[in-house]
Design an enzyme around this catalytic site. Structure first.
Site, mmCIF file in Angstrom:
data_model
loop_
_atom_site.group_PDB
_atom_site.id
_atom_site.type_symbol
_atom_site.label_atom_id
_atom_site.label_comp_id
_atom_site.label_asym_id
_atom_site.label_seq_id
_atom_site.Cartn_x
_atom_site.Cartn_y
_atom_site.Cartn_z
ATOM 1 N N CYS A 107 3.600 1.129 -2.512
ATOM 2 C CA CYS A 107 2.383 1.511 -3.223
ATOM 3 C C CYS A 107 2.599 1.345 -4.723
ATOM 4 O O CYS A 107 3.659 1.715 -5.241
ATOM 5 C CB CYS A 107 2.044 2.968 -2.896
ATOM 6 S SG CYS A 107 0.536 3.577 -3.666
ATOM 7 N N HIS A 149 -4.572 1.996 3.972
ATOM 8 C CA HIS A 149 -3.751 2.559 2.895
ATOM 9 C C HIS A 149 -4.631 2.890 1.685
ATOM 10 O O HIS A 149 -4.540 3.994 1.128
ATOM 11 C CB HIS A 149 -2.664 1.533 2.528
ATOM 12 C CG HIS A 149 -1.804 1.909 1.379
ATOM 13 N ND1 HIS A 149 -0.464 2.176 1.509
ATOM 14 C CD2 HIS A 149 -2.078 2.055 0.057
ATOM 15 C CE1 HIS A 149 0.046 2.469 0.320
ATOM 16 N NE2 HIS A 149 -0.924 2.400 -0.580
ATOM 17 N N GLU A 150 -5.486 1.942 1.293
ATOM 18 C CA GLU A 150 -6.349 2.171 0.129
ATOM 19 C C GLU A 150 -7.412 3.229 0.416
ATOM 20 O O GLU A 150 -7.751 4.029 -0.461
ATOM 21 C CB GLU A 150 -6.992 0.863 -0.338
ATOM 22 C CG GLU A 150 -6.011 -0.234 -0.734
ATOM 23 C CD GLU A 150 -4.925 0.204 -1.698
ATOM 24 O OE1 GLU A 150 -5.146 1.129 -2.511
ATOM 25 O OE2 GLU A 150 -3.824 -0.375 -1.642
ATOM 26 N N HIS A 153 -6.193 6.639 -0.223
ATOM 27 C CA HIS A 153 -6.288 7.034 -1.638
ATOM 28 C C HIS A 153 -7.654 7.644 -1.954
ATOM 29 O O HIS A 153 -7.747 8.571 -2.767
ATOM 30 C CB HIS A 153 -6.061 5.833 -2.560
ATOM 31 C CG HIS A 153 -4.634 5.454 -2.737
ATOM 32 N ND1 HIS A 153 -3.707 6.281 -3.328
ATOM 33 C CD2 HIS A 153 -3.970 4.317 -2.406
ATOM 34 C CE1 HIS A 153 -2.534 5.674 -3.360
ATOM 35 N NE2 HIS A 153 -2.666 4.477 -2.796
#
EC number: 3.5.1.88
Length: 187
Positions: A107, A149-150, A153
Site C-alpha cells: 500500500c 483494497h481501495e 480505504h
C-alpha cells in the site's frame, strides 16, 4: 465505458497531492459519498492518477491523499498507454465470488510493507464514472483485488487490518517505523 481523463502514465516531478500514511486519522474515517460529479471531481481524479503513477502505485483512494470522498482510481495496465485507468465514484460491491485467494499486498500508505491478504477472486461493482454515468462491471484477479483494497480505504480499513499473521506484521511494521497500535483488525 472507460475513462476519458487523459494522464500520461509516468512519474511527474512534483506530484499534485500528498500521500498520507498509516497512523494518520484521515485514513480511518469513512469517506463521504459524492453528490455531484463535476469538474472538481474530474480534476481530483486526474491529480490522484498523477500522484499514483509518481508513487509507482496501481490504485489510490481519495482518503490516501487526505480527501474524505468516495473516489478511487485503478490502473493495472500501466505498460499499455492506450488502456485507460478506472475511475470509480461511490463504488459498491454488489457480488463477490465464493472462491477466495491469498495474495501479497502492499500500500502506498504503508510503504515497504508487503503481507498476504485473503480476498474474493472476483467481484461485481456498481459505481459512477467520471461523467456521473452509472456503471456495473465484473472484475477478477488483480483488478478485483486492487478495487477491494481501495474500497477498504473508503471505509477506513487498511490492508494491514486484514493480515492473519500478527507476528510477521508487527515485525514488518516495526522495521519500517510503523506501530501495531495503528492496526485495527477486521473480522
Amino acid at each position: 465505458m472507460t475513462a476519458t481523463i487523459l494522464v500520461e502514465k509516468q512519474k511527474v516531478d512534483r506530484p499534485p497531492l500528498e500521500l498520507h500514511y498509516l497512523g494518520d486519522k484521515v485514513l480511518r474515517q469513512p469517506a463521504k459519498r459524492i453528490a455531484k460529479v463535476d469538474d472538481s471531481i474530474r480534476k481530483l481524479a486526474k491529480e490522484m492518477l498523477q500522484t499514483m503513477y509518481s508513487a509507482n502505485g496501481i490504485g489510490l483512494a481519495a482518503p490516501q491523499v487526505g480527501i474524505n470522498k468516495q473516489l478511487l482510481v485503478v490502473d493495472c495496465e500501466q505498460d499499455k498507454p492506450d488502456e485507460p485507468p478506472l475511475i470509480m465514484i461511490n463504488p459498491q460491491i454488489t457480488r463477490t465470488s465464493e472462491e477466495l485467494c491469498v495474495v501479497e499486498e502492499g500500500c502506498l500508505s504503508v510503504p515497504n510493507v508487503y503481507m498476504d491478504v485473503t480476498r474474493p477472486r472476483a467481484i461485481e461493482v456498481t459505481y459512477k464514472d467520471e461523467h456521473g454515468r452509472p456503471q456495473k462491471r465484473l472484475f477478477a484477479e488483480l483488478t478485483a483485488r486492487v478495487i477491494q483494497h481501495e474500497m477498504d480505504h473508503l471505509n477506513g480499513v487498511m490492508f494491514v487490518d486484514r493480515v492473519d499473521n500478527p507476528l510477521a506484521l508487527a515485525e514488518s511494521l516495526k522495521k519500517e517505523g510503523f506501530s501495531m497500535q495503528a492496526v485495527k483488525p477486521v473480522a
